[in-house]
Design an enzyme around this catalytic site. Structure first.
Site, PDB file in Angstrom:
ATOM      1  N   GLU A 181     -79.388  71.913  60.522  1.00  0.00           N
ATOM      2  CA  GLU A 181     -80.759  71.450  60.252  1.00  0.00           C
ATOM      3  C   GLU A 181     -81.416  71.081  61.578  1.00  0.00           C
ATOM      4  O   GLU A 181     -80.783  70.450  62.429  1.00  0.00           O
ATOM      5  CB  GLU A 181     -80.723  70.249  59.307  1.00  0.00           C
ATOM      6  CG  GLU A 181     -82.021  69.480  59.170  1.00  0.00           C
ATOM      7  CD  GLU A 181     -83.157  70.330  58.623  1.00  0.00           C
ATOM      8  OE1 GLU A 181     -84.261  70.245  59.193  1.00  0.00           O
ATOM      9  OE2 GLU A 181     -82.940  71.065  57.644  1.00  0.00           O
ATOM     10  N   CYS A 199    -103.197  68.639  41.583  1.00  0.00           N
ATOM     11  CA  CYS A 199    -102.632  69.446  40.491  1.00  0.00           C
ATOM     12  C   CYS A 199    -103.578  70.582  40.108  1.00  0.00           C
ATOM     13  O   CYS A 199    -104.787  70.456  40.230  1.00  0.00           O
ATOM     14  CB  CYS A 199    -102.395  68.587  39.257  1.00  0.00           C
ATOM     15  SG  CYS A 199    -101.234  67.234  39.502  1.00  0.00           S
ATOM     16  N   CYS A 220    -109.446  65.969  41.846  1.00  0.00           N
ATOM     17  CA  CYS A 220    -108.290  65.777  42.727  1.00  0.00           C
ATOM     18  C   CYS A 220    -107.714  67.120  43.171  1.00  0.00           C
ATOM     19  O   CYS A 220    -107.676  68.076  42.406  1.00  0.00           O
ATOM     20  CB  CYS A 220    -107.243  64.962  41.975  1.00  0.00           C
ATOM     21  SG  CYS A 220    -105.690  64.786  42.829  1.00  0.00           S
ATOM     22  N   CYS A 224    -102.806  58.804  37.173  1.00  0.00           N
ATOM     23  CA  CYS A 224    -102.142  60.049  37.584  1.00  0.00           C
ATOM     24  C   CYS A 224    -100.946  60.347  36.686  1.00  0.00           C
ATOM     25  O   CYS A 224    -100.122  59.477  36.420  1.00  0.00           O
ATOM     26  CB  CYS A 224    -101.705  59.940  39.042  1.00  0.00           C
ATOM     27  SG  CYS A 224    -100.811  61.385  39.637  1.00  0.00           S
ATOM     28  N   CYS A 242     -88.704  77.786  47.916  1.00  0.00           N
ATOM     29  CA  CYS A 242     -89.825  77.077  47.286  1.00  0.00           C
ATOM     30  C   CYS A 242     -91.130  77.867  47.398  1.00  0.00           C
ATOM     31  O   CYS A 242     -92.185  77.379  47.019  1.00  0.00           O
ATOM     32  CB  CYS A 242     -89.994  75.684  47.897  1.00  0.00           C
ATOM     33  SG  CYS A 242     -90.266  75.691  49.685  1.00  0.00           S
ATOM     34  N   TYR A 286     -80.293  75.279  56.935  1.00  0.00           N
ATOM     35  CA  TYR A 286     -81.520  74.515  56.635  1.00  0.00           C
ATOM     36  C   TYR A 286     -81.155  73.413  55.633  1.00  0.00           C
ATOM     37  O   TYR A 286     -81.761  73.267  54.579  1.00  0.00           O
ATOM     38  CB  TYR A 286     -82.629  75.420  56.080  1.00  0.00           C
ATOM     39  CG  TYR A 286     -82.900  76.642  56.919  1.00  0.00           C
ATOM     40  CD1 TYR A 286     -83.757  76.589  58.012  1.00  0.00           C
ATOM     41  CD2 TYR A 286     -82.283  77.854  56.640  1.00  0.00           C
ATOM     42  CE1 TYR A 286     -83.997  77.712  58.805  1.00  0.00           C
ATOM     43  CE2 TYR A 286     -82.511  78.984  57.422  1.00  0.00           C
ATOM     44  CZ  TYR A 286     -83.372  78.906  58.495  1.00  0.00           C
ATOM     45  OH  TYR A 286     -83.597  80.024  59.276  1.00  0.00           O
TER      46      TYR A 286
END
Length: 455
Positions: free
Chosen positions: A336, A80, A77, A160, A408, A315
Site C-alpha cells: 500500500e 445521492c 444535495c 439524511c 469500485c 493496494y
C-alpha cells in the site's frame, strides 16, 4: 440545436455512473443526474461530433421507477442519486450498468453471479465529510453536503437517509455552537473565514464515534469549548475522540497540517468478520461496515481454499482483506502506498494475533519487483482509477494461478480486465456487491484464472 439552448428531452437509457441518454431533434444528448423514463429540461453545454451534453435544469416528469419520497433535500444535495427509487430497482440498474460496461469492452463468457444487496439501504455510512458554507449567497451558516452544481452553497442535513442519526445530532450541535458565536466558514475564493469541514466516523458494530473539526489556523473560537459542547450531546453511540485539524491549503480537500486531540483518542475500533481494527482519523476503511463483511465474504469465496498458499494483497489499504485471508494461508504480503495505512495494517495484525501477514509501504508498480516470493493467489483492490498498466504487466509476470480483482469503478475494471485477458488470463466469475445504496457506486468482484497454455 446549439450551445446554451434549453431543450426538453425524454431520458431513454442510463450509463455509468449517472449519465442519462436521450434524443432531441435527432441528436443524442447526455444529461447527468437523470433516470430512464424522466422528461427533463436541460441546457446544452457542449455539442461535438453529432452528439451533445446537457446540464439538468428541471425534472418535468418523473420516471415510473421513482416511487419513493426520498429525504427532504434529495433534489438539492449532491450526495445521492437514487433516493426516489425502490431499492430493488436501484440494484437492478447497477447490475445492468456493470454488465453493459463489461460487454461493451469485449469481456464475456464468464459466469455472472448476480448482485449482493447491502444489508441495509439506510443509515449505513460509518464516515462522512461534511462541509461548512452558506445556505445561499450571503445566507445563514450551513453544515452538510454541497448543493448539486455549487462550489459554496451547502445543504444542512436534517433527515439524511444514509447516515446514522448520531451524525445528524452532531451536525445540529456543531451548527448551533458556531451560529451562536457568529463564526464564519472559509471561503476559498475570498480566502477568509475559518470553518472548513466536520468529519464524523462511527463504527457500526462497536458504536464508537470520532469527531474531527477542520478549520484554518486563524480560528477565533475556543476548541476546548467546542469539544465540551459536542460531548454534551445525547447520542446513541459513544464519542471516544474529539479532534481539531488545522488545514490552510486553498483547495477544498480535507487534509492535516496539524491535528490536535481535544478529548480521548485519535482513533476508534471497529470489528469485521471476527477481527478487530484500530482506525485513525485519516485511515481508509470501507464506509459501510456491514456491507464490507459481505464484500470480503465474496472475496474469500472467490479465493477458495488458501491452505499453505502465498497470497499477495495489492493496494491493501489498512490490510482488512489480507487479514481476512490470513487464516490457513502460508503467508500474506500486502502493499500500500499510504504509509499511515500500512502502519495501521501491521498494528491491526498484531491486535488480532495474526503472525503470517506482512504489510509493506510503497507503490505497487515498484514494490512488486522487490518481492522474492512467488504468489499462488493475488488479490488486487486498487483505487477508483484502477491499476497502472505497467503494474498490471508486472502482476501478470508473477504467473499466479488465480487473481481476484475487487473494483469500485466498473469502467476502470473493464479496461484492466482487457489487459489481463490479452496476457493469458480468463475472466471466470463476476459478482457485484452493493456497498453504497442510494448512490451510483457499486463494487464488483472478479475471479481471473491463468490459461492452461500460459507459462
Amino acid at each position: 440545436m446549439k450551445r446554451n439552448d434549453i431543450v426538453e428531452i425524454r431520458i431513454d437509457s442510463l450509463s455509468f455512473p449517472n449519465k442519462g441518454k436521450g434524443i432531441s431533434d435527432g441528436v443524442p444528448v447526455t444529461v447527468k443526474n437523470t433516470l430512464p423514463g424522466q422528461t427533463v429540461l436541460t441546457r446544452i453545454s457542449k455539442k461535438k461530433n453529432g452528439a451533445a451534453e446537457g446540464e439538468l435544469k428541471e425534472v418535468l416528469e418523473r420516471s415510473p421507477m421513482e416511487t419513493e419520497k426520498g429525504c427532504s433535500h434529495c433534489d438539492l444535495c449532491g450526495g445521492c442519486n437514487y433516493q426516489r427509487l425502490t431499492y430493488e430497482n436501484e440494484v437492478e440498474l447497477k447490475k445492468n450498468m456493470v454488465l453493459d460496461i463489461l460487454e461493451n469492452s469485449g469481456i464475456n463468457g464468464f459466469a455472472f453471479e448476480g448482485i449482493v444487496p447491502a444489508p441495509s439501504s439506510s443509515a449505513y455510512r460509518n464516515k462522512c465529510e461534511f462541509s461548512f458554507g452558506d445556505s445561499e449567497k450571503d445566507g445563514d451558516l450551513a453544515l452538510g453536503m454541497r448543493k448539486r452544481g455549487s462550489f459554496y452553497e451547502v445543504v444542512t442535513l436534517r433527515d439524511c437517509n444514509i447516515v446514522d442519526s448520531d451524525f445528524l445530532k452532531i451536525i445540529d450541535g456543531t451548527l448551533k455552537f458556531f451560529t451562536e458565536r457568529g463564526t464564519k466558514f472559509y471561503h476559498k475564493k475570498r480566502r477568509d473565514g475559518e470553518l472548513r469541514h466536520l468529519v464524523v466516523r462511527k463504527a457500526a458494530f462497536t458504536g464508537e464515534i470520532l469527531v474531527n473539526l477542520v478549520t484554518t489556523s486563524g480560528y477565533t473560537f475556543d476548541p476546548e469549548e467546542y469539544s465540551r459542547a459536542v460531548l454534551s450531546l445525547n447520542l446513541d453511540g459513544k464519542i471516544v475522540g474529539v479532534l481539531h485539524t488545522i488545514n490552510d491549503v486553498i483547495s477544498d480537500v480535507v487534509q492535516s497540517d496539524e491535528t490536535r486531540t481535544l478529548y480521548g483518542n485519535d482513533y476508534f475500533y471497529e470489528t469485521l468478520l471476527g477481527l478487530k481494527f484500530k482506525i485513525s482519523a485519516f485511515s481508509f476503511f470501507q464506509t459501510n461496515s456491514r456491507g464490507a463483511e459481505r464484500l470480503y465474504s465474496v472475496v474469500r469465496d472467490y479465493a477458495g481454499d488458501t491452505s499453505g498458499k502465498i497470497v499477495f494483497d495489492l493496494y491493501c489499504g489498512t490490510g482488512t482483506i489480507g487479514q481476512v485471508m490470513s487464516e490457513g494461508s502460508k503467508k500474506v504480503i500486502g502493499i500500500e502506498i499510504v504509509e499511515d495505512a500500512v502502519k495501521a495494517a501491521n498494528d491491526n495484525a498484531v491486535l488480532n494475533g495474526i503472525k503470517n501477514c506482512e504489510f509493506i509501504a510503497g507503490d505497487v508498480l515498484k514494490k512488486v519487483e522487490e518481492l522474492d516470493e512467488k504468489p499462488d493467489l493475488i488479490i488486487v483492490d486498487p483505487p477508483r482509477d484502477g491499476i497502472n498498466p505497467k503494474a498490471i504487466l508486472k502482476i501478470i509476470n508473477f504467473g499466479a494461478d488465480e487473481i481476484v480483482y475487487v473494483s469500485c469503478k466498473p469502467t476502470s475494471l473493464a479496461r484492466d480486465l482487457k489487459i489481463f485477458e490479452e496476457n493469458g488470463y480468463t475472466v471466470k466469475k463476476v459478482k457485484c456487491v452493493d456497498m453504497f445504496p442510494r448512490t451510483v457506486h457499486v463494487e464488483t468482484v472478479v475471479l481471473l484464472v491463468k490459461n492452461a497454455n500460459r507459462g
